[in-house]
Structure formats: structure tokens, C-alpha cells
Design an enzyme around this catalytic site. Sequence first.
Site, PDB file in Angstrom:
ATOM      1  N   HIS A  82       0.949  -0.995   0.027  1.00  0.00           N
ATOM      2  CA  HIS A  82      -0.029   0.171  -0.090  1.00  0.00           C
ATOM      3  C   HIS A  82       0.938   1.244  -0.003  1.00  0.00           C
ATOM      4  O   HIS A  82       1.938   1.296   1.027  1.00  0.00           O
ATOM      5  CB  HIS A  82      -1.043   0.020   0.936  1.00  0.00           C
ATOM      6  N   HIS A 168      10.133  14.181   8.552  1.00  0.00           N
ATOM      7  CA  HIS A 168      10.303  13.552   9.585  1.00  0.00           C
ATOM      8  C   HIS A 168      11.263  12.267   9.353  1.00  0.00           C
ATOM      9  O   HIS A 168      11.021  11.625   8.468  1.00  0.00           O
ATOM     10  CB  HIS A 168       9.485  12.960  10.525  1.00  0.00           C
ATOM     11  N   PRO A 169      12.449  12.123   9.740  1.00  0.00           N
ATOM     12  CA  PRO A 169      13.325  11.036   9.674  1.00  0.00           C
ATOM     13  C   PRO A 169      12.742   9.718   9.336  1.00  0.00           C
ATOM     14  O   PRO A 169      13.130   8.935   8.536  1.00  0.00           O
ATOM     15  CB  PRO A 169      14.768  11.144  10.399  1.00  0.00           C
TER      16      PRO A 169
END
Length: 303
Positions: A82, A168-169
Site C-alpha cells: 500500500h 521527519h526522518p
Amino acid sequence: MTAIIESVPNFSCGRDPAVLAKILAPLEAQRGVKVLDYSSDYDHNRSVVTVMGEPEALLEALFQSIKVASELIDLREHQGEHPRMGACDVVPFIPLRNADLADCTKLAEELGERVGCELEIPVYLYESSARQAERKNLAKIRKGQFEGFAEKIQQAEWAPDFGPAKVHPSAGCTAIGARMPLIAFNINLNSSDLAIADAIAKKVRHIGGGLRFVKGMGVELKERGIVQVSMNLVNYEKSAIYQAFEMVKMEAKRYGVEVIGSELIGLAPMQALIDSAIYYLQIENFSADQIIEHRLLEGADDE
């Protein structure tokens, strides 16, 4: 009467029940909030949770759940069929009782601001909450997925609505918005050829000239050795479950493929299933009042 709002957060976690249990914990513990359903899929590597509650309680529970997900899910190591861009990929708010889309948009904005500021996760408002026309469609926001977002977010037109203009990492980005009820409906085929499922999905979905309120894509279920047409019906009153089912069957015939089953992800409005029963059984003058459980619930509401 107190306003009741539904939310269906999607988390990029479908293979680790222990992680999902920790993500669900804030939702299950919050007073004024009830978890109605949750389901996980190994191939999709995704969990869909259905929860409802009073607005402020629901907002707090969702924030805490997103926080846990951001701490436990690392998209740098995540793989699944997905599409996804975030540990908590999408959070829709849906009006159920004494609420409308404007109320849900207010909640989406409040949650988006908290997630962006406190968790430093970029947030995009979508559907009825979108501030830009091109952000109404979740698929357009998600295009490029987590791996492509570091470059995408640098473009001026894709600056987030809340949070930093950098991915965001490990937790990526999140889409939050208000929408009407959506039905996640998948149809399985007796084939392992993903190209066939993709071709059928393209014919059935609106963007390919198919049903106006259907989004779809082909998905490979490797564990079962089959493929699936995975769909979202965003307005079941105008694009019904039975219409999508029959159209997939019709398109499958050209490839010598048959439908071997279908699945409902999460919950669906009762009327959507009644409409399908009426279509297939050809019941004349049928209504929800003829369903015992519906009458029982009506009686409970009157007390």
C-alpha cells in the site's frame, strides 16, 4: 446531545501485533472514546483503525496514538504494497452525530497543528479541509511516497500546512482532514498477475473513466499468491458497492480471470450493504426498518 465524530487513522504497521497494541493503547484508554474496529494486512503492511468519540477526547487520544506510532515505526525499514508517506499515514474525521464537516475540519486543523509543532511531523490538510484545490485528493499528496518526499517537500507548492518543511526522518508526513464516510472494499482475483489487477483498477476508477466516486489500484497478495483490486468508494450513494463489484467482474472476463472473494476493510454504513442486498436479491420496497437489529437500536435510542 453531545457531538460524536468518527476517525479512521491508518498506520504503516501490519506485521507486528505488539507494535499495533501499543498504538491502540491511547485510543482504548481515553474516556469518551471507543475503538470500534481494527484490521491489519501483512501484504499491505498497514493497519486501519475505526474509532469514535467526543471531539476533544478523540483529538487527544489520536494525538497520543500518532506520537506512539512515530516512536515505534521507522519508514526507512518499512515495505508494503500500500502507498504510504507516514508512520501514521492519514487521519480522517467523519461527522456522525450533531456534527458536520466544518466541525471536523476544526478538529483536523487542531490536530494538525499539534502534530506539526510537538512531533515535528509535516502535516497536509486534505479532502474537505484542504486549503488548496490540488490537496483535496489524498493520492496527489501521497504521490512519491516516503522515499520521494524529501525532494517533493522542498517545492513551494508542497510546503506543509503545519510542521517543518522537511520530512521527519523516520515517521515521514501525515495527511489529516475531514470527509464523509468512505468504504474500503477489495476484490480478490484468481490470478497472480499484478498487471491484470492494475488494468482492471484503471478501468473501474474514476480517473480512468470508470465509476465517478471510486479510487482503485492493483495489489499483489504475495502470501496468498493472488492479486486484488483495492478500492475506496468515497460516495457509496452514487457509486455503490454492487456497481464496483459487477464492474470488476465484467472487466476481469476479458483476461479470463474470475473473482474469488471480496473483503470490507473496517466498517461501512448499513445502507451501503442494504443497497447491495436489494440489488442482488431484487427485494421490492425493502428498507432498514425490516432489519431486526436496526429496530432494536432505534428502541435503545428512544430510552
